[in-house]
Design a protein around this motif. Sequence first.
Motif, PDB file in Angstrom:
ATOM      1  N   HIS A 216     -16.220  -1.333 -39.393  1.00  0.00           N
ATOM      2  CA  HIS A 216     -16.822  -1.265 -40.821  1.00  0.00           C
ATOM      3  C   HIS A 216     -15.992  -1.944 -41.711  1.00  0.00           C
ATOM      4  O   HIS A 216     -14.626  -1.336 -41.688  1.00  0.00           O
ATOM      5  N   PHE A 217     -15.906  -3.082 -42.443  1.00  0.00           N
ATOM      6  CA  PHE A 217     -15.055  -3.648 -43.290  1.00  0.00           C
ATOM      7  C   PHE A 217     -15.662  -3.834 -44.624  1.00  0.00           C
ATOM      8  O   PHE A 217     -16.617  -4.529 -44.783  1.00  0.00           O
ATOM      9  N   MET A 218     -14.953  -3.773 -45.691  1.00  0.00           N
ATOM     10  CA  MET A 218     -15.435  -3.601 -47.028  1.00  0.00           C
ATOM     11  C   MET A 218     -14.540  -5.102 -47.884  1.00  0.00           C
ATOM     12  O   MET A 218     -13.576  -5.048 -47.736  1.00  0.00           O
ATOM     13  N   ILE A 219     -15.395  -6.020 -48.501  1.00  0.00           N
ATOM     14  CA  ILE A 219     -14.853  -6.943 -49.200  1.00  0.00           C
ATOM     15  C   ILE A 219     -15.071  -6.909 -50.547  1.00  0.00           C
ATOM     16  O   ILE A 219     -16.426  -6.771 -51.013  1.00  0.00           O
ATOM     17  N   GLY A 220     -14.124  -7.011 -51.439  1.00  0.00           N
ATOM     18  CA  GLY A 220     -14.282  -6.860 -52.998  1.00  0.00           C
ATOM     19  C   GLY A 220     -14.079  -8.129 -53.465  1.00  0.00           C
ATOM     20  O   GLY A 220     -15.003  -9.046 -53.541  1.00  0.00           O
ATOM     21  N   ARG A 221     -12.739  -8.284 -53.933  1.00  0.00           N
ATOM     22  CA  ARG A 221     -12.477  -9.441 -54.604  1.00  0.00           C
ATOM     23  C   ARG A 221     -12.809 -10.803 -53.910  1.00  0.00           C
ATOM     24  O   ARG A 221     -13.015 -11.779 -54.384  1.00  0.00           O
ATOM     25  N   GLY A 222     -12.432 -10.770 -52.876  1.00  0.00           N
ATOM     26  CA  GLY A 222     -12.594 -11.984 -51.865  1.00  0.00           C
ATOM     27  C   GLY A 222     -14.195 -12.472 -51.887  1.00  0.00           C
ATOM     28  O   GLY A 222     -14.251 -13.829 -51.763  1.00  0.00           O
ATOM     29  N   LEU A 223     -14.983 -11.734 -52.026  1.00  0.00           N
ATOM     30  CA  LEU A 223     -16.404 -12.175 -51.900  1.00  0.00           C
ATOM     31  C   LEU A 223     -16.784 -13.033 -53.151  1.00  0.00           C
ATOM     32  O   LEU A 223     -17.759 -13.812 -53.371  1.00  0.00           O
ATOM     33  N   ILE A 224     -16.265 -12.544 -54.331  1.00  0.00           N
ATOM     34  CA  ILE A 224     -16.388 -13.097 -55.589  1.00  0.00           C
ATOM     35  C   ILE A 224     -15.728 -14.403 -55.505  1.00  0.00           C
ATOM     36  O   ILE A 224     -16.308 -15.606 -55.811  1.00  0.00           O
ATOM     37  N   ALA A 225     -14.522 -14.304 -55.254  1.00  0.00           N
ATOM     38  CA  ALA A 225     -13.627 -15.556 -55.277  1.00  0.00           C
ATOM     39  C   ALA A 225     -14.069 -16.698 -54.198  1.00  0.00           C
ATOM     40  O   ALA A 225     -13.996 -17.885 -54.841  1.00  0.00           O
ATOM     41  N   ASP A 226     -14.890 -16.230 -53.155  1.00  0.00           N
ATOM     42  CA  ASP A 226     -15.372 -17.355 -52.238  1.00  0.00           C
ATOM     43  C   ASP A 226     -16.626 -16.623 -51.770  1.00  0.00           C
ATOM     44  O   ASP A 226     -16.549 -15.914 -50.759  1.00  0.00           O
ATOM     45  N   PRO A 227     -17.623 -16.912 -52.471  1.00  0.00           N
ATOM     46  CA  PRO A 227     -19.167 -16.271 -51.943  1.00  0.00           C
ATOM     47  C   PRO A 227     -19.552 -16.698 -50.603  1.00  0.00           C
ATOM     48  O   PRO A 227     -20.282 -15.956 -49.671  1.00  0.00           O
ATOM     49  N   PHE A 228     -18.704 -17.556 -50.067  1.00  0.00           N
ATOM     50  CA  PHE A 228     -19.261 -17.976 -48.644  1.00  0.00           C
ATOM     51  C   PHE A 228     -18.481 -17.136 -47.750  1.00  0.00           C
ATOM     52  O   PHE A 228     -18.869 -17.225 -46.444  1.00  0.00           O
ATOM     53  N   LEU A 229     -17.702 -16.611 -47.899  1.00  0.00           N
ATOM     54  CA  LEU A 229     -16.559 -15.960 -47.082  1.00  0.00           C
ATOM     55  C   LEU A 229     -17.194 -14.755 -45.867  1.00  0.00           C
ATOM     56  O   LEU A 229     -17.101 -15.179 -44.707  1.00  0.00           O
ATOM     57  N   PRO A 230     -18.227 -13.920 -46.550  1.00  0.00           N
ATOM     58  CA  PRO A 230     -18.964 -13.217 -45.520  1.00  0.00           C
ATOM     59  C   PRO A 230     -19.815 -13.971 -44.547  1.00  0.00           C
ATOM     60  O   PRO A 230     -19.492 -13.320 -43.499  1.00  0.00           O
ATOM     61  N   GLN A 231     -20.464 -14.702 -44.863  1.00  0.00           N
ATOM     62  CA  GLN A 231     -21.328 -15.511 -43.900  1.00  0.00           C
ATOM     63  C   GLN A 231     -20.409 -16.352 -42.900  1.00  0.00           C
ATOM     64  O   GLN A 231     -20.538 -16.339 -41.650  1.00  0.00           O
ATOM     65  N   MET A 232     -19.271 -16.856 -43.479  1.00  0.00           N
ATOM     66  CA  MET A 232     -18.175 -17.593 -42.317  1.00  0.00           C
ATOM     67  C   MET A 232     -17.589 -16.480 -41.691  1.00  0.00           C
ATOM     68  O   MET A 232     -17.375 -17.007 -40.454  1.00  0.00           O
ATOM     69  N   ILE A 233     -17.226 -15.401 -42.125  1.00  0.00           N
ATOM     70  CA  ILE A 233     -16.767 -14.421 -40.946  1.00  0.00           C
ATOM     71  C   ILE A 233     -17.616 -14.269 -40.035  1.00  0.00           C
ATOM     72  O   ILE A 233     -17.428 -14.279 -38.695  1.00  0.00           O
ATOM     73  N   LYS A 234     -19.122 -13.868 -40.595  1.00  0.00           N
ATOM     74  CA  LYS A 234     -20.052 -13.595 -39.582  1.00  0.00           C
ATOM     75  C   LYS A 234     -20.235 -14.760 -38.460  1.00  0.00           C
ATOM     76  O   LYS A 234     -20.545 -14.546 -37.228  1.00  0.00           O
ATOM     77  N   ASN A 235     -20.170 -15.903 -38.859  1.00  0.00           N
ATOM     78  CA  ASN A 235     -20.562 -17.226 -38.035  1.00  0.00           C
ATOM     79  C   ASN A 235     -19.208 -17.588 -37.160  1.00  0.00           C
ATOM     80  O   ASN A 235     -19.064 -18.446 -36.297  1.00  0.00           O
ATOM     81  N   ASN A 236     -18.149 -16.634 -37.583  1.00  0.00           N
ATOM     82  CA  ASN A 236     -16.822 -16.864 -36.974  1.00  0.00           C
ATOM     83  C   ASN A 236     -16.470 -18.487 -37.210  1.00  0.00           C
ATOM     84  O   ASN A 236     -15.995 -19.220 -36.175  1.00  0.00           O
ATOM     85  N   THR A 237     -16.320 -19.183 -38.503  1.00  0.00           N
ATOM     86  CA  THR A 237     -16.007 -20.330 -38.574  1.00  0.00           C
ATOM     87  C   THR A 237     -15.246 -20.285 -40.075  1.00  0.00           C
ATOM     88  O   THR A 237     -15.474 -19.578 -40.872  1.00  0.00           O
TER      89      THR A 237
END
Length: 317
Positions: A216-237
Motif C-alpha cells: 500500500h503506497f500513499m501519494i500526496g504532493r506528487g499527485l497534485i504536481a502531476d495528476p497523471f502519476l497514479p494512472q501511469m504507475i498503475k499502467n507501468n509507463t
Amino acid sequence: MSYTLLSSPLQGFTDFRFRKAFNHFFGGIDTFYSPYIRLNGKLKIKQSYQNDLMLENNTTLEVIPQIITNDPDEFIFVAKYVRDLGYTELNWNLGCPYPMVTKSGMGSGLICNPSRIDEVLHKAHNETDILVSMKMRMGYENAQEILEAFPILDNYPLKNIAIHARIGKQLYKGPVDLDAFEKCIDSTKHKLYYNGDITSVESFIAIKERFPKIDHFMIGRGLIADPFLPQMIKNNTSTYPEDRWSIFSEFHDTIYKDYDEYLSGPTPIKMKMLGFWEFFSQSTSNPQKTYKAIKKASNPVKYKQAVAQIINAEMRR
Ligand SMILES: Cc1cc2nc3c(=O)[nH]c(=O)nc-3n(C[C@H](O)[C@H](O)[C@H](O)COP(=O)(O)O)c2cc1C
C-alpha cells in the motif's frame, strides 16, 4: 504482486471538489483520505468538514475520513459522527509537523506520548465499533519515537499504520529516511503503508523494490504536481497520454469553476488556484516561469489568459 495506491490528504487541496474532478479525469487512486477534522475545543463539526464528508459529495470514489486530536472524547465524538454518515473507518493523524499542532501535543507531537495514545485508542475501542487506522511520521525529534509507541499500538486491532518516512522536525525538508522505515517494518505486527516523496514512476518502482513486503503506497504532493502519476504507475509507463494537456485543461477548468462557485470574489479564487499552481507548475517545462505568469495575473480574465498560454505552450512542445 498487486498493490493499492492511496491519495494522501493535503488540507486546503484535496477536498471533495478536487477528489471528484481528479478521479473523473485521471483515476489510478484506489482510496482517498480526506484532510483531517480538527475540533477547536468544541464538540461541533464545522460545515466545511461536513460538506467534505457528505456521501452525496463522494459518490464516485472511496473516502476514509481523518481526525487530528489527542483527546479521547473528541475522538469518540468524531468517530460517532462519521459512523452515522456510513463510514466504517477513521484515520488518526499523528503526522502533522506544524508547530501550532505539535506544541499542543497533537500530530507528530503526540508520537512521543504512548500513554496518551493508549488512552485515546482504549476509549475508541471500548466505546465505538469504528475501525481505526493511523497515519504517522516516525517521531518528532527522532525516528526512535515510533519504535517506542509500537508496543502500545500492537495492543489494538488497528487496520493499518501509514508512515510518512520523515520526522516532524524536518517539516517537508530533507530526504525520507528509508532505513528508519525499514526498521519499522520489523518492529510492529501491524500492516504498514508507505508514504513520502513518490513523485515519479521511477521513484515508485524504487520504493516498491526496496520494500517488497509493502503493498500500500500513499501519494500526496506528487499527485497534485502531476495528476497523471497514479494512472501511469498503475499502467507501468512513463509515457503520457497524447491528449495530456487537453485533459489537464478540462480538469483545471472543472476545479476552477467549482471553487469559483464556492468562494466569493476574485481574490479567494486567485489564491486558491495559485496554491494549486505551486504544484501544477512543477510538471510544466519551465516551473518558475509558469508560476510567475499565474502569480502576475491580476484578475480572472488575465488568469484565464495566462492558463491558456501555459497550456498552449506545453501542447506545442
Ligand atoms: C499543504 C499540506 C497539507 C497537508 N495536510 C494533511 C492532512 O490534512 N492530513 C494528513 O494526514 N497529511 C497531510 N499532509 C501530509 C501529506 O498527506 C503527506 O503525508 C506528505 O506530504 C508526504 O507525502 P508526499 O511526499 O507524497 O507528499 C499535508 C501536506 C501538505 C504539504
